[in-house]
Design an enzyme around this catalytic site. Structure first.
Site, PDB file in Angstrom:
ATOM      1  N   GLU A 379       0.837  -1.204   0.000  1.00 12.46           N
ATOM      2  CA  GLU A 379       0.000   0.000   0.000  1.00 12.46           C
ATOM      3  C   GLU A 379       0.870   1.252   0.000  1.00 12.46           C
ATOM      4  OE1 GLU A 379      -4.424  -0.314   1.679  1.00 12.46           O
ATOM      5  OE2 GLU A 379      -2.900  -0.219   3.251  1.00 12.46           O
ATOM      6  N   GLN A 380       1.086   1.784  -1.167  1.00 13.95           N
ATOM      7  CA  GLN A 380       1.787   3.051  -1.321  1.00 13.95           C
ATOM      8  C   GLN A 380       0.809   4.117  -1.775  1.00 13.95           C
ATOM      9  OE1 GLN A 380       5.558   4.025  -3.058  1.00 13.95           O
ATOM     10  NE2 GLN A 380       6.024   1.862  -3.413  1.00 13.95           N
TER      11      GLN A 380
END
Length: 548
Positions: A379-380
């Site tokens: 999750e960026q």
């Protein structure tokens, strides 16, 4: 007369599958770990191309959380039959080592805009799938076969992992592959045979493949057979096109494409290409910051029944005459993006089918929710667009109020988790709100950071503008308070590393450089950062140093 300028799809747009439906032309390209998956472009004239759809856009179709860099969506194939568009593609879950976990799927839609179906699973024997619709109504699925054994006598001498092209029938009623699996083509001596596409003419099945690896020895190889299962004989020149024997050419890495015939009988073949910086790095290697792009070449049939480039060589031309007189759009136009209601189509994010956890687009702002680090495979909160020029500058306006040094947000030039430069605002326990630079210069697999700014720069609260200028292999960051004067921040950074060849080198990375906005909050509190506009300007020279 109108001119087609290569590349026709600049910036990271590899593995071009070419499809014509009536007077409409479509190209589908790979997107790897970037979400949504697959880019589909449309043209009426082969000169001007518009991105119209990314069809793999929901969790039931694609979830790449955990996919390593340069994995994800490889080599789509777009076709049209039975009133439907058919798209086949690979989701690669592992790249390094002997194993290549590569799962192949098929989706369909009544129009390019959709709705696109949930995927039908095909196989996992290798990557680069294609779907051929034969004139008797049967459908055939082909892909390269991956061999994890390197110690066997039957393997290809050039590269044991590439074990030829396998073919199996696809039954659309049953929704699965059926019948015998046949290895129809083990490739030429050039090796690394991949990217199959089939077409039929005058009783022959023609098989286009890419060979030589996707670097500077890349090539388009052609073979033919009277039966779809082979045996296939090689083209008299083996390769229809390649730049491997032309190191002086500005077009390099030529390979992996597909043939289309116009209604007037003219022939055009897409191809993957790279544009290396003309100046060499200290390592004496060329580099392609835009990664692998898409070009097009005019072809012709000759009396021997084989396809050749119309220019009489194996090297595609930088420009070719277009079949119709159409005015080309300006490829160097400045673009200012405003965030009003939806994310502009030029932008993508990484891996996750849950964008609502990463960002929201409100009235006049893009809000990023700080998630995992800029090195995460899960999750960026990173939203960016492709670099399309050797020289460009980018600016953005940001409001961010961090309360901890684990919270960072700002402007990023990003290839992957071990190749990036990030001008970020953060919070220093002693100085308060500061600007800092986080860089990773190709350090794989450790991905160690460097901090090239000699002491973080304290800044006041409120809105701030961030900028960068890329000039070939150099990158310089800038900043200013809203309405103030632009100021350089930090040293000139190495933009050479932000390329396919940077870091680990050729064949280790397969995407291209992006520029955009990023935020992370390693405390887990999802601190938000708001961006009110973003500008990408291919104009040469530095950012205007005057006031806003």
């Amino acid at each position: 007369m109108s001119i087609i300028q290569n590349p026709i799809l600049p910036g990271f747009n590899p593995d071009p599958s070419f499809c014509r439906v009536g007077d409409d032309y479509y190209i589908a390209t790979s997107t790897f770990e970037w979400y949504p998956g697959v880019q589909i472009f449309h043209s009426k004239d082969l000169v001007n191309w518009q991105l119209v759809k990314r069809p793999l856009e929901r969790e039931s179709q694609l979830d790449m959380r955990g996919n390593p860099d340069s994995c994800g969506i490889w080599a789509p194939c777009l076709s049209f039959a039975d009133g439907l568009f058919w798209l086949v593609y690979t989701d690669v879950k592992r790249q390094d080592g002997n194993f290549k976990d590569a799962h192949n799927y098929i989706v369909t839609a009544p129009s390019i805009e959709g709705p696109w179906s949930d995927p039908v699973y095909a196989n996992s024997s290798g990557f680069d799938p294609t779907l051929f619709h034969d004139d008797d109504g049967r459908k055939w699925f082909a892909n390269m076969k991956w061999n994890h054994r390197s110690d066997v006598p039957w393997a290809h001498a050039k590269n044991a992992a590439f074990d030829g092209i396998v073919l199996q029938e696809f039954d659309p009623e049953k929704g699965k592959l059926v019948g015998e699996i046949t290895n129809i083509f083990r490739g030429s001596d050039h090796g690394l045979t991949e990217a199959p596409h089939l077409f039929k003419r005058d009783g022959y099945y023609y098989l286009t493949t890419a060979e030589g690896g996707t670097g500077y020895d890349h090539a388009v190889t052609l073979a033919r057979s009277k039966t779809i299962t082979g045996p296939y004989e090689l083209h008299p020149q083996t390769h229809v096109m390649t730049a491997k024997d032309h190191p002086e050419s500005k077009i390099q890495r030529v390979g992996h494409g597909q043939l289309v015939e116009t209604p007037d009988g003219e022939l055009y073949h897409t191809f993957l290409m790279g544009r290396p910086i003309e100046r060499h790095h200290a390592s004496n290697r060329k580099n392609c910051p835009m990664g692998r792009e898409t070009g097009i070449a005019k072809c012709e049939w000759r009396d021997d029944g084989w396809l050749y480039l119309a220019n009489g060589t194996q090297l595609p031309d930088p420009t070719i005459e277009a079949p119709w007189a159409e005015r080309a759009q300006d490829p160097d136009a400045k673009i200012t993006y405003h965030f009003d209601g939806s994310l502009p189509i030029d932008f993508q994010w990484l891996r996750s089918p849950k964008p609502e956890r990463l960002f929201e687009v409100g009235e006049g702002h893009l809000r990023l929710f700080g998630r995992e680090s800029v090195g995460s495979w899960f999750e960026q909160a990173l939203v960016a667009r492709r670099q399309e020029h050797f020289q460009f500058h980018a600016t953005t306006t940001m409001r961010f109020d961090p309360d901890d040094y684990q919270q960072n947000a700002g402007l990023i030039s990003y290839y992957n988790r071990h190749k990036f430069h990030f001008l970020a605002m953060s919070q220093d326990p002693e100085q308060g709100r500061v600007l800092t630079i986080l860089s990773c210069n190709g350090d794989w697999p450790e991905c160690r950071l460097s901090f090239p700014l000699d002491g973080d720069l304290p800044v006041d609260t409120g809105e701030i503008e961030l900028g960068l200028v890329t000039e070939f292999e150099h990158l310089q960051f800038y900043w200013r308070p809203a309405g103030g004067q632009w100021q350089k921040i930090g040293p000139s950074l190495d933009a050479w590393v932000l390329s396919d060849e940077g870091g680990r080198g050729e064949h280790a990375s397969f995407t291209g450089n992006y520029v955009g906005m990023a935020a992370f909050d390693m405390s887990g509190r999802a601190k938000t950062a708001d961006f009110t506009e973003f500008t990408y300007d291919p104009g040469r020279g530095s950012i205007d140093m005057g006031a806003a």
